[in-house]
Scaffold this motif. Structure first.
Motif, PDB file in Angstrom:
ATOM      1  N   GLU A 139      60.192 -50.898  37.202  1.00  0.00           N
ATOM      2  CA  GLU A 139      58.758 -51.017  37.458  1.00  0.00           C
ATOM      3  C   GLU A 139      57.896 -50.434  36.351  1.00  0.00           C
ATOM      4  O   GLU A 139      58.251 -49.428  35.726  1.00  0.00           O
ATOM      5  N   PHE A 158      63.436 -56.426  41.060  1.00  0.00           N
ATOM      6  CA  PHE A 158      64.480 -55.861  41.908  1.00  0.00           C
ATOM      7  C   PHE A 158      65.765 -56.637  41.669  1.00  0.00           C
ATOM      8  O   PHE A 158      65.791 -57.866  41.755  1.00  0.00           O
ATOM      9  N   ALA A 167      65.404 -51.054  41.303  1.00  0.00           N
ATOM     10  CA  ALA A 167      64.076 -51.569  40.976  1.00  0.00           C
ATOM     11  C   ALA A 167      63.663 -51.082  39.588  1.00  0.00           C
ATOM     12  O   ALA A 167      63.939 -49.936  39.210  1.00  0.00           O
TER      13      ALA A 167
END
Ligand code: RFL
Ligand code: PHB
Length: 392
Positions: free
Chosen positions: A180, A275, A178
């Protein structure tokens, strides 16, 4: 436990799941959607408003565009405001294409209402949806409804269950990664039955923070103001929001504002998230389940649409000709478009918001960039072609 078999089990009846279900049904492929909420609840969420031609094109292809064509508002351009002037981005003049203002609620309603006649089964209020054997040959999902347990076996599972759904979490941590960024502010949104202040959207960067003037129809307006993450809805009575909008949007827009009582008010946090990969075995992720953009670029719903355009094409090739190439290439193809939309959304967010650590230099950089955009057609073209939507 009841048991059911289908070709594609879809988790989530948001735009991604509903569009995918319809695209598959249009080719005779069986699909069942399981949705945690009721249809009314899904329709009560006020979210996106701006559709790219990729998204409107899918509705056209499905033969579900009639109401969108009648009620949607084609937009030739939008505006950036720097506290004083409006800098117009002539989308149509610079790209030959337009965007359409048509609420996510309306698009979702059109897709939901057409589902029964097209044999697209949607199970609402499905609790405890759990995915099984997604990396094996026979995946399935289970859920409970009205006190009974149910199982759906499928050739593939499509995880279209948004950022908080169970699908992405069914991928082992070692099989994905992931990326972010969480922004240190949110958007407070207000919906009101008043005419829009301007015929085009206005994204404003003001010393006091960002504001957006948008719309749903000639008589319904949608506005947003940037707020701190610690702020609560109770701190923002309608009058305070209208006062703040009038200042941040600048004098030209302020002169056009009609005030009225809010019919919806909410605060949304801003996040960039991707993702990778968007596939694990027989599970395919699409839409917010795989990625989130801050709303500044109006890309979230449109990325959900482009994901399922790729995914439906791949599934149709598989079921029609047992051709696996599209499924194998799905994640790479979808992510190539996702990352460009992430970049655009991040850039526009950075350009238009006040960050708690914006110093005087940072502020001057924003002002200089806005000034450059105002004077350079090359800059405006780059913004317009991203805003209107990069090609599939
Ligand atoms: P959704 O719409 O979140 O749908 C996911 C569905 O999955 C269900 N679900 C489950 N179902 C079964 N079991 C579970 N355990 C489940 N958990 C969840 C949920 O109930 C839901 O029905 O994801 P999807 O389909 O990927 O669609 C994505 C879009 O909704 C989203 O990207 C956009 O709304 C983002 N967005 C915008 N996008 C645009 O393209 N243009 C815009 O102008 C725009 N403005 C916005 C936005 C999002 C906003 N907020 C509130 C996040 C403005 C805002 C304020
Ligand atoms: C909206 O109308 O809700 C809207 C429009 C443009 C955005 C985000 C939200 O960038």
């Amino acid at each position: 436990m009841t048991s059911q078999r289908t070709q594609v089990a879809i988790v989530g009846a948001g735009p991604a799941g509903l569009l995918l279900g319809h695209l598959l049904r249009a080719e005779g492929i069986d699909a069942v959607i399981v949705e945690r909420q009721s249809a009314d609840y899904v329709l009560s969420r006020i979210r996106a408003g701006v559709l790219e031609t990729v998204t409107t094109g899918l509705m056209e292809r499905l033969g579900l565009a009639e109401r969108m064509r009648a009620e949607g508002m084609p937009e030739d351009g939008f505006n950036l405001a720097d506290g004083e002037r409006l800098i117009r981005i002539d989308i149509f003049g610079l790209t030959g294409r337009r965007v359409t203002v048509y609420g996510q609620t309306e698009l979702t309603r059109d897709l939901m209402e057409a589902a029964p006649a097209r044999g697209l089964e949607i199970v609402y209020e499905a609790a405890d949806v759990t995915l099984h054997n997604v990396d094996g040959a026979s995946p399935s999902l289970t859920y409970s409804k009205d006190g009974a347990e149910h199982r759906i076996e499928a050739a593939f599972i499509a995880g279209c269950d948004g950022f908080h759904g169970p699908s992405r979490k069914a991928v082992p941590a070692s099989a994905g990664r992931a990326y972010e960024r969480v922004y240190p502010f949110g958007w407070l949104g207000i919906l009101a039955d008043v005419p829009p202040c301007h015929h085009e959207l206005i994204y404003a960067n003001h010393d006091r923070g960002f504001a957006l003037a948008s719309m749903r129809s000639p008589t319904r307006s949608r506005y947003y103001v940037q707020v701190g993450l610690d702020e609560r809805l109770e701190d923002w009575p309608d009058d305070r929001i209208w006062d703040e909008l009038a200042v941040r949007l600048g004098p030209e827009a302020a002169a056009g504002i009609t005030r009225g009582p809010s019919i919806e008010k909410s605060i949304a946090p801003l996040r960039s998230f991707v993702f990778e990969p968007m596939r694990h075995g027989r599970l395919f992720l699409a839409g917010d389940a795989a990625h989130i953009v801050p709303p500044t670029g109006a890309k979230g719903l449109n990325l959900a649409a482009s994901d399922v355009a790729y995914l439906s094409e791949a599934l149709i090739a598989w079921f029609g000709r047992r051709d696996p190439a599209g499924l194998e290439d799905y994640s790479r193809r979808a992510l190539a478009r996702v990352w460009k939309a992430e970049r655009f959304s991040w850039q526009l967010t950075t350009l238009m918001h006040r960050f708690p650590d914006t110093d005087a230099f940072g502020r001057r950089m924003q002002v200089a960039e806005l000034d450059y955009i105002a004077s350079s057609e090359a800059m405006r073209t780059a913004i317009a072609e991203n805003y209107v939507g990069l090609p599939l």
